[in-house]
Design an enzyme around this catalytic site. Structure first.
Site, mmCIF file in Angstrom:
data_model
loop_
_atom_site.group_PDB
_atom_site.id
_atom_site.type_symbol
_atom_site.label_atom_id
_atom_site.label_comp_id
_atom_site.label_asym_id
_atom_site.label_seq_id
_atom_site.Cartn_x
_atom_site.Cartn_y
_atom_site.Cartn_z
ATOM 1 N N HIS A 1 0.835 -1.198 0.000
ATOM 2 C CA HIS A 1 0.000 0.000 0.000
ATOM 3 C C HIS A 1 0.873 1.252 0.000
ATOM 4 C CE1 HIS A 1 -3.931 -1.888 0.614
ATOM 5 N NE2 HIS A 1 -3.237 -2.816 1.263
ATOM 6 N N ALA B 1 9.549 -22.890 7.703
ATOM 7 C CA ALA B 1 8.224 -22.565 8.237
ATOM 8 C C ALA B 1 8.127 -21.106 8.669
ATOM 9 C CB ALA B 1 7.912 -23.471 9.424
ATOM 10 N N ALA C 1 13.622 -20.494 8.726
ATOM 11 C CA ALA C 1 12.307 -20.391 9.354
ATOM 12 C C ALA C 1 12.152 -19.041 10.047
ATOM 13 C CB ALA C 1 12.121 -21.519 10.359
ATOM 14 N N ARG D 1 18.303 -11.000 5.640
ATOM 15 C CA ARG D 1 19.569 -10.635 5.007
ATOM 16 C C ARG D 1 20.256 -11.932 4.603
ATOM 17 N NH1 ARG D 1 23.610 -11.862 8.490
ATOM 18 N NH2 ARG D 1 23.035 -12.136 10.665
#
Length: 186
Positions: free
Chosen positions: A110, A139, A157, A178
């Protein structure tokens, strides 16, 4: 409606919305509670031997007034349970990717520069998300608009990837994400 799909395995309560905009290869597995919604300017396509984990949602558009682009999976992609992939800016996932539970991909941001106008009326940017082949995503990863992940990469994860292009064989982690190191031999 649509074509017969060889080897399609459906769990219970699977929903295929806007089916004329969905393309399924052979050997597709859609586990319990999966929702595929093909409403968009492009298609929602899953190539051969893809598996979509239980209660996952792949939704190109959330609005009739501003159609999203597409969602495209290559061959042999495995998506974990409870994942959400939006297709507003387009999402492409390459062959052989393995993806853990609770993945979240949002290829739209947005605009918010004006303080005189509600954010919801300032429009959006849609650059898309591209994940090349043979990527392992752990995950609870979140990926937002404009991200590109090179082939052979690993995403740890819990990572939040909000911008950038990551070269082949990167190991990516953190919030914000990163490059931790490379898988390239030294």
């Amino acid at each position: 409606r649509g074509r017969l799909v060889k080897g399609l395995q459906l769990g219970t309560r699977v929903e295929l919305k806007n089916f004329s905009r969905i393309e399924l290869g052979s050997g597709i597995k859609l586990e319990n509670g999966v929702v595929l919604d093909g409403l968009g300017s492009g298609k929602l396509s899953l190539d051969d031997n893809c598996s979509i984990g239980a209660y996952s949602r792949l939704v190109i558009s959330t609005s009739y007034s501003d159609l999203g682009k597409f969602i495209k999976f290559g061959k042999n992609v495995g998506l974990g349970e409870f994942s959400y992939i939006g297709g507003a800016g387009g999402v492409s996932i390459g062959d052989g990717c393995i993806i853990g539970q609770y993945l979240s991909i949002h290829p739209e941001n947005h605009n918010f520069d004006s303080q005189d106008m509600p954010i919801r009326h300032q429009g959006v940017t849609r650059l898309g998300v591209k994940i090349e082949e043979n990527v392992w995503i752990g995950a609870k990863v979140t990926i937002t608009d404009g991200v590109r992940i090179g082939k052979g990469s690993i995403v740890a994860a819990g990572a939040v990837i909000s911008k950038g292009t990551y070269p082949e064989n990167s190991i990516i982690g953190g919030v914000p994400a990163r490059i931790i190191r490379s898988r390239q031999p030294t």
